[in-house]
Design an enzyme around this catalytic site. Structure first.
Site, short mmCIF file in Angstrom:
data_model
loop_
_atom_site.label_atom_id
_atom_site.label_comp_id
_atom_site.label_asym_id
_atom_site.label_seq_id
_atom_site.Cartn_x
_atom_site.Cartn_y
_atom_site.Cartn_z
N SER A 267 -3.34 -29.39 39.11
CA SER A 267 -3.40 -29.26 40.57
C SER A 267 -4.41 -30.25 41.15
CB SER A 267 -3.76 -27.82 40.96
OG SER A 267 -4.91 -27.39 40.28
N HIS B 255 -5.69 -34.00 24.36
CA HIS B 255 -7.04 -34.60 24.31
C HIS B 255 -7.02 -36.00 23.69
CE1 HIS B 255 -9.34 -31.10 25.77
NE2 HIS B 255 -8.30 -30.45 25.31
N ASP C 168 -3.56 -37.30 33.77
CA ASP C 168 -3.04 -36.42 34.83
C ASP C 168 -2.65 -37.21 36.07
OD1 ASP C 168 -3.77 -34.59 32.97
OD2 ASP C 168 -5.49 -33.81 34.07
N GLU D 36 -12.33 -38.48 40.38
CA GLU D 36 -12.65 -37.34 39.51
C GLU D 36 -13.80 -37.66 38.57
OE1 GLU D 36 -9.46 -34.96 38.80
OE2 GLU D 36 -10.49 -33.68 37.38
N SER E 172 -7.01 -26.56 53.57
CA SER E 172 -6.05 -26.23 52.52
C SER E 172 -5.53 -24.82 52.76
CB SER E 172 -6.73 -26.30 51.15
OG SER E 172 -5.89 -25.69 50.19
C1 GLA Z 1 -7.37 -32.25 31.14
C2 GLA Z 1 -7.86 -33.64 31.54
C3 GLA Z 1 -6.92 -34.71 30.98
C4 GLA Z 1 -6.72 -34.53 29.48
C5 GLA Z 1 -6.33 -33.09 29.16
C6 GLA Z 1 -6.29 -32.79 27.67
O1 GLA Z 1 -6.15 -31.97 31.75
O2 GLA Z 1 -7.93 -33.75 32.95
O3 GLA Z 1 -7.42 -36.00 31.29
O4 GLA Z 1 -7.88 -34.93 28.79
O5 GLA Z 1 -7.24 -32.16 29.73
O6 GLA Z 1 -5.23 -33.45 27.05
#
Ligand code: GLA
Length: 377
Positions: A113, A19, A158, A146, A52
């Protein structure tokens, strides 16, 4: 019509830096050897057809019917549609296409994913249109899809981990300014055992956005005492100086963020020195902090990580992704997965009366196209 071309984008495991991305801190993910495959080709009739192998329903939509405000209404297809829209904004290319996805990543389990779906779409669009966008731009298309359409206020980790993954390396990403560095990660020294709690979660249905709001409230309070660019830039002395003005949930979230930054530094130090015990300690401390201060763990994730940590074969263990269910990871000595699984399974079954699911992952390469002769493009 032309034959489809096939693209791949990996999922990720964040070793440490929980986070921190949406708080401007450093994170340390690795791309894994599983991800999303996308078979894609352009169409000349202005239709977008999305399918998918893992999720339904599919979607058929005419390019002319696509409105940004309606992108989020299409369940899983919102992610590729959002990327398609962002790509059109960026490059002007807005033709129809066929996209068929298949994944060998567990879905909604904390292994990204969604980001792999977004990055594989971005890669396909970029290759089919020959636009040669840099990897950082492909990541940003996914991130904007997103946050702007799907509505999750996530950070950049991510999508960057998926787009910039490199075999043999972890990605040290500074989320304040999106600068990064690849830090060697020797896959022969450790394997990543994914321990799935069997409690799926869609982040949009969790308190994820509440955590983002609590962190920005903590930042608002701290700025009154001292101006810094983001929450992750404060230190323990700043938090002490704020005294009672920073209290309750906001103080706990801020304490986690500030200390987690130090854990990333120590994990990187461990990696550089080839000392995985240091890295493992950072994982353990990170888990405890996400449980006690950030409050995103669950009894299942605590039992999985707690049981794993009892073994000498385990360097460290923590929940992965945002938490709230999904998976935990254990960084283990190579070849020890059977021992670790047996022990963790027993403890988990004693407590919950069912078995967790395990998956052994390795760090993997970044996104790529499969070309007919079998070599990556
Ligand atoms: C999810 C969010 C990321 C990040 C993590 C926590 O995966 O998509 O951007 O904030 O939680 O580290």
């Amino acid at each position: 019509m032309e034959d489809p071309r096939v693209f791949f984008a990996p999922g990720r495991v964040n070793l440490v830096g929980a986070h921190l991305d949406y708080n401007g801190g450093p994170v340390l993910p690795i791309a894994v050897d599983r991800g999303v495959y996308a078979a894609a080709r352009l169409r000349t009739d202005g239709q977008i057809r999305l399918r998918s192998l893992d999720r339904s329903p599919g979607l058929d939509i005419a390019v002319g019917e696509l409105e940004p405000s309606r992108v989020a209404a299409h369940d899983w297809a919102s992610y590729p549609l959002g990327v398609w829209w962002q790509f059109k904004q960026k490059t002007g290319h807005g033709s129809g296409m066929d996209l068929m996805f298949g994944s060998d990543l567990p879905i909604a389990s904390g292994l990204s994913s969604s980001a792999a779906l977004e990055v594989s779409t971005a890669l396909a669009l970029d290759a089919l249109h020959g636009s040669s966008l840099p990897a950082v731009e492909l990541a940003m298309l996914g991130f904007r899809a997103e946050t702007e359409y799907v509505g999750l206020q996530c950070g950049i980790m991510d999508q960057f981990a998926s787009a910039l993954g490199r075999e043999g390396y972890a990605l040290l990403l500074n989320c304040a300014d999106a600068t990064y560095e690849h830090v060697p990660f020797d896959a022969r020294a450790a394997e990543v055992l994914v321990m799935d709690s069997g409690v799926p979660r869609r982040l949009g249905d969790t308190s994820f956005n509440d955590r983002v709001a609590e962190c920005s409230e903590a930042y608002r309070v701290l700025r009154a005492f001292r101006e810094r660019p983001c929450l992750a830039a404060y230190d323990a002395a700043d938090l002490a100086a704020a005294g009672e003005a920073l209290h309750g949930a906001c103080r706990m979230r801020a304490e986690h963020v500030v200390r987690e930054v130090g854990r990333v530094a120590s994990a990187v130090d461990g990696l550089r020195r080839g000392d995985l015990a240091i890295l493992g300690r950072s994982l353990n401390e990170s888990h405890d902090s996400t449980r006690d201060l950030f409050e995103v763990s669950s009894p299942e994730l605590d039992v999985l990580t707690g049981a794993a940590r009892e073994l000498d074969e385990v360097y460290g263990a923590r929940l992965t992704g945002a938490g709230f269910g999904g998976c935990a990871i254990a960084l283990i000595h190579p070849g020890s997965s059977a021992v670790v699984e047996a022990h963790v399974e027993q403890k988990f079954e004693d407590r919950f009366g069912r078995r967790p699911h395990f998956d052994l992952l390795r760090e993997g390469h970044g996104p790529m196209e499969f070309v007919p002769n079998g070599e990556p493009a």
